[in-house]
Write a protein that holds these residues in place. Structure first.
Motif, mmCIF file in Angstrom:
data_model
loop_
_atom_site.group_PDB
_atom_site.id
_atom_site.type_symbol
_atom_site.label_atom_id
_atom_site.label_comp_id
_atom_site.label_asym_id
_atom_site.label_seq_id
_atom_site.Cartn_x
_atom_site.Cartn_y
_atom_site.Cartn_z
ATOM 1 N N LEU A 9 0.781 -1.274 -0.341
ATOM 2 C CA LEU A 9 0.021 0.178 -0.471
ATOM 3 C C LEU A 9 0.612 1.249 0.004
ATOM 4 O O LEU A 9 0.591 1.666 -1.201
ATOM 5 N N GLU A 10 2.134 1.397 0.979
ATOM 6 C CA GLU A 10 3.161 2.291 0.707
ATOM 7 C C GLU A 10 3.740 2.345 -1.193
ATOM 8 O O GLU A 10 4.542 3.255 -0.567
ATOM 9 N N LEU A 11 3.950 1.702 -1.705
ATOM 10 C CA LEU A 11 4.816 1.710 -2.468
ATOM 11 C C LEU A 11 4.818 2.560 -3.735
ATOM 12 O O LEU A 11 5.458 3.458 -4.123
ATOM 13 N N PRO A 12 3.084 3.185 -3.829
ATOM 14 C CA PRO A 12 3.240 4.381 -5.263
ATOM 15 C C PRO A 12 4.049 5.900 -3.875
ATOM 16 O O PRO A 12 4.586 6.480 -4.823
ATOM 17 N N ALA A 16 6.753 7.363 -5.470
ATOM 18 C CA ALA A 16 7.449 9.285 -5.680
ATOM 19 C C ALA A 16 8.491 9.363 -5.788
ATOM 20 O O ALA A 16 9.604 10.373 -6.418
ATOM 21 N N LYS A 17 8.944 9.586 -4.160
ATOM 22 C CA LYS A 17 10.133 9.930 -3.732
ATOM 23 C C LYS A 17 11.735 8.949 -4.672
ATOM 24 O O LYS A 17 12.604 9.728 -4.598
ATOM 25 N N ILE A 18 11.305 7.740 -5.306
ATOM 26 C CA ILE A 18 11.941 7.497 -5.792
ATOM 27 C C ILE A 18 12.810 8.446 -7.104
ATOM 28 O O ILE A 18 13.536 8.524 -7.305
ATOM 29 N N ILE A 19 11.755 8.387 -7.542
ATOM 30 C CA ILE A 19 11.858 9.364 -9.309
ATOM 31 C C ILE A 19 12.540 10.496 -9.138
ATOM 32 O O ILE A 19 12.434 10.941 -9.268
ATOM 33 N N GLU A 20 11.371 11.221 -7.907
ATOM 34 C CA GLU A 20 12.589 12.818 -7.478
ATOM 35 C C GLU A 20 13.854 12.696 -7.520
ATOM 36 O O GLU A 20 14.115 13.450 -7.962
ATOM 37 N N PHE A 21 13.710 11.497 -6.742
ATOM 38 C CA PHE A 21 15.811 11.387 -5.968
ATOM 39 C C PHE A 21 16.629 11.469 -7.498
ATOM 40 O O PHE A 21 17.382 11.667 -7.154
ATOM 41 N N GLY A 22 15.597 10.320 -8.219
ATOM 42 C CA GLY A 22 17.039 9.952 -9.729
ATOM 43 C C GLY A 22 16.312 11.000 -10.656
ATOM 44 O O GLY A 22 16.640 9.892 -11.858
ATOM 45 N N LYS A 38 12.571 -5.600 -7.035
ATOM 46 C CA LYS A 38 12.471 -5.002 -7.845
ATOM 47 C C LYS A 38 12.100 -4.620 -9.310
ATOM 48 O O LYS A 38 11.754 -3.633 -9.546
ATOM 49 N N THR A 39 10.539 -5.719 -9.480
ATOM 50 C CA THR A 39 10.523 -5.586 -10.898
ATOM 51 C C THR A 39 9.073 -4.948 -9.800
ATOM 52 O O THR A 39 8.507 -4.435 -11.591
ATOM 53 N N THR A 40 8.549 -5.706 -8.754
ATOM 54 C CA THR A 40 7.570 -5.157 -8.785
ATOM 55 C C THR A 40 7.152 -3.149 -8.638
ATOM 56 O O THR A 40 6.825 -2.466 -8.833
ATOM 57 N N PHE A 41 8.996 -2.946 -8.239
ATOM 58 C CA PHE A 41 8.955 -1.657 -8.440
ATOM 59 C C PHE A 41 9.339 -0.675 -9.216
ATOM 60 O O PHE A 41 8.763 0.151 -9.573
ATOM 61 N N ILE A 42 9.760 -1.903 -10.345
ATOM 62 C CA ILE A 42 9.927 -1.123 -11.958
ATOM 63 C C ILE A 42 8.619 -0.412 -12.507
ATOM 64 O O ILE A 42 8.627 -0.082 -12.608
ATOM 65 N N LYS A 43 7.534 -2.120 -11.677
ATOM 66 C CA LYS A 43 6.205 -1.793 -12.632
ATOM 67 C C LYS A 43 5.515 -0.403 -12.187
ATOM 68 O O LYS A 43 4.731 0.883 -12.994
ATOM 69 N N ILE A 45 7.146 2.527 -10.983
ATOM 70 C CA ILE A 45 7.703 3.480 -11.282
ATOM 71 C C ILE A 45 7.415 4.224 -12.834
ATOM 72 O O ILE A 45 6.405 5.167 -13.362
ATOM 73 N N CYS A 46 7.130 2.601 -13.530
ATOM 74 C CA CYS A 46 7.169 2.610 -15.151
ATOM 75 C C CYS A 46 5.463 3.183 -14.595
ATOM 76 O O CYS A 46 5.065 4.056 -16.154
ATOM 77 N N LYS A 47 4.677 2.377 -14.243
ATOM 78 C CA LYS A 47 2.927 3.479 -14.446
ATOM 79 C C LYS A 47 3.032 4.582 -13.939
ATOM 80 O O LYS A 47 2.591 5.415 -14.325
ATOM 81 N N GLN A 48 3.926 5.140 -12.761
ATOM 82 C CA GLN A 48 3.872 6.843 -12.091
ATOM 83 C C GLN A 48 4.314 7.644 -13.617
ATOM 84 O O GLN A 48 3.888 8.543 -13.393
ATOM 85 N N LEU A 49 5.073 6.991 -14.240
ATOM 86 C CA LEU A 49 6.033 7.494 -15.642
ATOM 87 C C LEU A 49 5.135 7.884 -16.595
ATOM 88 O O LEU A 49 5.325 8.231 -17.950
ATOM 89 N N GLY A 50 3.410 7.371 -16.488
ATOM 90 C CA GLY A 50 2.486 7.174 -17.573
ATOM 91 C C GLY A 50 2.724 5.710 -18.891
ATOM 92 O O GLY A 50 2.703 6.486 -19.838
#
Length: 140
Positions: A9-12, A16-22, A38-43, A45-50
């Motif tokens: 539930l905390e993943l989004p 968002a913090k990882i995206i901002e940092f990187g 790893k894949t869960t985080f990448i999924k 990230i991709c979702k949040q990036l559109g």
């Protein structure tokens, strides 16, 4: 930077913090034990990036290409099954890294001599209680 996540539930919020940092880096290297997420985080990230198409692990294809809603390309690599760095070179990994597009790389430890000079390192560690500790570092 160090983050912790105890629930999906905390993943989004964490992503968002990882995206901002990187955001200043095009190459993101994801290290962690098998099943660390790893894949869960990448999924996410991709979702949040559109990215709107199916996001899956490129374990057998080495790289998946995703288009975002604004036609930006994201490359998702999984180097786990490589037997040598030569395989990555033959596949053209350096051209992907030099493309200027975001490259999200699982198991970069399989190609340590091919890492670019600048990247975001994302280390995922599974703690005893299932919490994930995420260490972020920009290397340049």
């Amino acid at each position: 930077m160090e983050l912790k996540i105890t629930s999906l539930l905390e993943l989004p919020h964490i992503v968002a913090k990882i995206i901002e940092f990187g955001k200043s880096q095009n190459i993101w290297l994801f290290e962690g034990q098998m099943a660390a997420g790893k894949t869960t985080f990448i999924k996410e990230i991709c979702k949040q990036l559109g990215v709107q198409n199916n996001i899956g692990s490129p374990t057998y294809s080495l790289v998946n290409e995703y288009a975002t809603i604004d036609n930006t390309i994201i490359y998702h690599f999984d180097f786990y099954r490589l037997k040598s760095e030569t395989e990555a070179l033959d596949y053209g990994v350096e051209e992907y890294f030099d493309s200027g597009n975001l490259c999200l790389c699982e198991w970069p430890s399989m190609i340590p001599n091919l890492w670019p000079n600048e990247y975001l390192m994302v280390n995922l560690e599974v703690l005893i209680n299932g919490t994930r500790k995420i260490k972020l570092a920009i290397i340049n």
